[in-house]
Each structure stands twice: as C-alpha cells, then as structure tokens.
Enzyme design. Sequence first.
Site, PDB file in Angstrom:
ATOM      1  N   TYR A  11       0.824  -1.221   0.000  1.00  0.00           N
ATOM      2  CA  TYR A  11       0.000   0.000   0.000  1.00  0.00           C
ATOM      3  C   TYR A  11       0.856   1.268   0.000  1.00  0.00           C
ATOM      4  CZ  TYR A  11      -2.930   3.635   2.243  1.00  0.00           C
ATOM      5  OH  TYR A  11      -3.557   4.804   2.577  1.00  0.00           O
ATOM      6  N   ASP A  31      10.266  -6.561  -3.967  1.00  0.00           N
ATOM      7  CA  ASP A  31       9.142  -6.994  -3.125  1.00  0.00           C
ATOM      8  C   ASP A  31       8.984  -8.494  -3.313  1.00  0.00           C
ATOM      9  OD1 ASP A  31       6.271  -5.245  -2.121  1.00  0.00           O
ATOM     10  OD2 ASP A  31       6.323  -7.447  -2.203  1.00  0.00           O
ATOM     11  N   LEU A  33       6.239 -10.083  -2.707  1.00  0.00           N
ATOM     12  CA  LEU A  33       4.803 -10.296  -2.985  1.00  0.00           C
ATOM     13  C   LEU A  33       4.133 -11.183  -1.926  1.00  0.00           C
ATOM     14  CD1 LEU A  33       4.572 -10.603  -6.888  1.00  0.00           C
ATOM     15  CD2 LEU A  33       4.396  -8.559  -5.450  1.00  0.00           C
ATOM     16  N   GLY A  36       2.081  -7.960  -0.904  1.00  0.00           N
ATOM     17  CA  GLY A  36       1.865  -6.953  -1.952  1.00  0.00           C
ATOM     18  C   GLY A  36       1.270  -7.574  -3.209  1.00  0.00           C
ATOM     19  N   TYR A 139       5.436  -6.388  16.760  1.00  0.00           N
ATOM     20  CA  TYR A 139       5.549  -5.536  15.564  1.00  0.00           C
ATOM     21  C   TYR A 139       6.305  -4.247  15.905  1.00  0.00           C
ATOM     22  CZ  TYR A 139       4.183  -1.995  12.184  1.00  0.00           C
ATOM     23  OH  TYR A 139       4.205  -0.952  11.291  1.00  0.00           O
ATOM     24  N   LYS A 143      10.271  -2.882  14.860  1.00  0.00           N
ATOM     25  CA  LYS A 143      10.531  -1.590  14.200  1.00  0.00           C
ATOM     26  C   LYS A 143      11.475  -0.726  15.045  1.00  0.00           C
ATOM     27  CE  LYS A 143       7.927  -1.660  10.406  1.00  0.00           C
ATOM     28  NZ  LYS A 143       8.259  -1.140   9.077  1.00  0.00           N
ATOM     29  N   ASN A 168      -1.600   7.040  11.780  1.00  0.00           N
ATOM     30  CA  ASN A 168      -2.569   6.265  10.983  1.00  0.00           C
ATOM     31  C   ASN A 168      -2.617   6.804   9.558  1.00  0.00           C
ATOM     32  OD1 ASN A 168      -3.226   5.878  13.882  1.00  0.00           O
ATOM     33  ND2 ASN A 168      -4.701   4.466  12.988  1.00  0.00           N
ATOM     34  N   LEU A 186      -9.228   0.617  10.080  1.00  0.00           N
ATOM     35  CA  LEU A 186     -10.591   1.132  10.230  1.00  0.00           C
ATOM     36  C   LEU A 186     -11.203   1.611   8.913  1.00  0.00           C
ATOM     37  CD1 LEU A 186     -12.923   1.959  12.084  1.00  0.00           C
ATOM     38  CD2 LEU A 186     -11.767   4.154  12.430  1.00  0.00           C
ATOM     39  N   GLY A 279      -4.870  -4.289  23.397  1.00  0.00           N
ATOM     40  CA  GLY A 279      -3.680  -3.475  23.125  1.00  0.00           C
ATOM     41  C   GLY A 279      -3.937  -2.139  22.464  1.00  0.00           C
TER      42      GLY A 279
END
Length: 315
Positions: A11, A31, A33, A36, A139, A143, A168, A186, A279
């Site tokens: 994205y 990538d 895939l 993706g 996650y 990072k 977001n 969302l 969470g």
Amino acid sequence: MKLLVTGGAGYIGSVVGAQLVEAGHEVVVLDDLSTGHADAVPEGARFVQGSLREAAYGVLAEGGFDGVVHFAAKSLVGESVEQPALYWDKNLGESLALFDAMRRTGVAKIVFSSTAATYGEPESTPILETDPTRPTNPYGATKLAIDGVLTEYARLHGFGAVSLRYFNVAGALGPYGERHTVETHLIPNVLAVATGAREHVKLFGDDYPTEDGTCIRDYVHVVDLGNAHLLALDCCTEHEHRIYNLGSGSGYSVQQVVDVCRQVTGHPIPAEIAPRRAGDPAVLIASSEKIQAELGWRVERDLATMVADAWKFCQ
Ligand code: UDP
C-alpha cells in the site's frame, strides 16, 4: 536519484513509489509479494521479485544507487503477537540483510518506515520523538530494533538515515491504494460496508475515556506522508540518524471516522459496538512539530479527502 524501494508492491510503498517516479527519480522496486500485489508496482518503476535476504545485494550490486526507501515489512499487530519469531525474522532479519547489502555496495542513504507502535501506550499527548519507546507488541518492538540498528549504522558505517514514525495512514493516489488480504484498518473496513463487501462495521470499544467513548487516532493522507519521504531523502546526512513523527497533531474518534465515511459515500454504514481490541491505546496523536520545523513538511489533506480518495480507489 536512483532509488531502491523495498515493499513497493504494498500500500504505502506503491503510493510513495509512484510519487518518486513522478518526481523524476529512477525507481527499482524489490518486493517478495508475500502481501503486496504485482499490479500495484508503480508504473515507470522496474520490478524485481524477491526477498531482501535473497535479492537486495544483487540489485544494489548493479551499481548507481543513491539511496533506499525501505517499506518492506510485516505489519499486522495481532499476527505479530501470535508469531513473534516470524516478525523478528522478517522485519529485523531482512532489514539487517538489506543494511549489510547497502554497506557492501556503498549505498548510505536510507529512509525507513518506522511506526507510532514504537512508543507503545503514551504517557502524554501529543507524542514527541523524545518520549519513551516501550512497544506493547512484537511488531512495534521489531521496528524499534531496526531504528536502533540504523543509529548504529549511521555512527559506525556512515549511513545517512531517516526513520519516519507513521501514525494512521489513509487515502489513496489514483490506482494505488490499500488492498490487504487481511484488512484490520478502520477506514477500509468501514468503506467495505459501503461497497457491500461487508454487512456492518464493528467499533472496537465505546467505553474509552474519550468524548464519545471510541478511540482517537491521528490520520495522515498517504500522499502527505509520501511528501515527507521526498523531503527526508533530501536531508539524509552521512553519520546521522534522524527520527521524525508523521501525524497531523490532531485526532478523530472511530465514531467520527464512521460519520465522515457516511457523509462521503452517502451509505448508512451500519455499525455495531464490539468489545475492545486488545492493546489499543485510547488516544494516539503525534506531535509533528519537529518535521515541520526541520524539513518544512505540512499536512495538506484532511480526513474527508482521505476518505474520498480511499472511496474512489475501492470502487
Ligand atoms: N477499529 C474499529 N473497527 C475496525 C478496525 C479498527 O473499531 O474494524 C478501531 C481500532 O480499534 C482503533 C482505530 O479503529 O481504535 C484505528 O485502528 P486501525 O487498525 O485502523 O489502526 P491502529 O491505530 O490500530 O494502527
């Protein structure tokens, strides 16, 4: 510049990749895939399918690269809790392979997709880059670890690195948009009700300490986010690792987002209150003063534009 864009079939990678091509850069997308889509690779970019571990060195060794924009990652919080080893292996392990390939081929400039999840549950709002980093899931922890590696590689190997901590992200750029097989976010879930792909949307919790009881998040249009990457590429300075939050400095509740989606689509979008999602902090809002002051970045698109662009894309 000649740029390697990892995760450019996903994205955010596809949108920002398209912006980089549009700005006149030569883009090579790498990538695997795994999440993706080959048809999301931006027009005008060259596509290499493969993992960072298998292919990053080979691509960079072609020569001529000025920098890397690193999006490739696994990014589902829930999945990371169930399969932490997968996240450490894919996110940290493959990033190390990429950074090593950069070091061996003399490519020092990198812009990295970090996340608000590195901060965990905030002590105060808005969140500053100097606030404590205490991720509450694997996650975010992976990072944060990658940010730590970049600090070291800047110090020891001369990398000029910029980590952008996304809050977001929403919206689309023409044919490039959000299309996850497992959709947890969302706005796409709400819009899926308007397209008829879902019957109703679940609102996870209405008893948070906010005005309407639903969680508040800081939404940024993916094109505004992409503009920050263009600015960041210009400020990568050898031996320096900078970290910037990317948010708007203000937030919308889940209920407000659903209302905007109703206005934009003209669909009633039935919603049902569901239990809280594990969470989820009540409020996540970024201070973006640092990137505004240092790079001159500005938010230009509001929530209605994000929803309208995402709606055009998903139709
Ligand atoms: N949310 C929701 N229903 C959904 C998806 C998300 O109520 O189908 C809520 C979620 O609990 C959070 C907010 O929307 O409070 C934003 O969630 P999202 O997954 O989009 O992003 P996050 O903030 O978790 O990165």
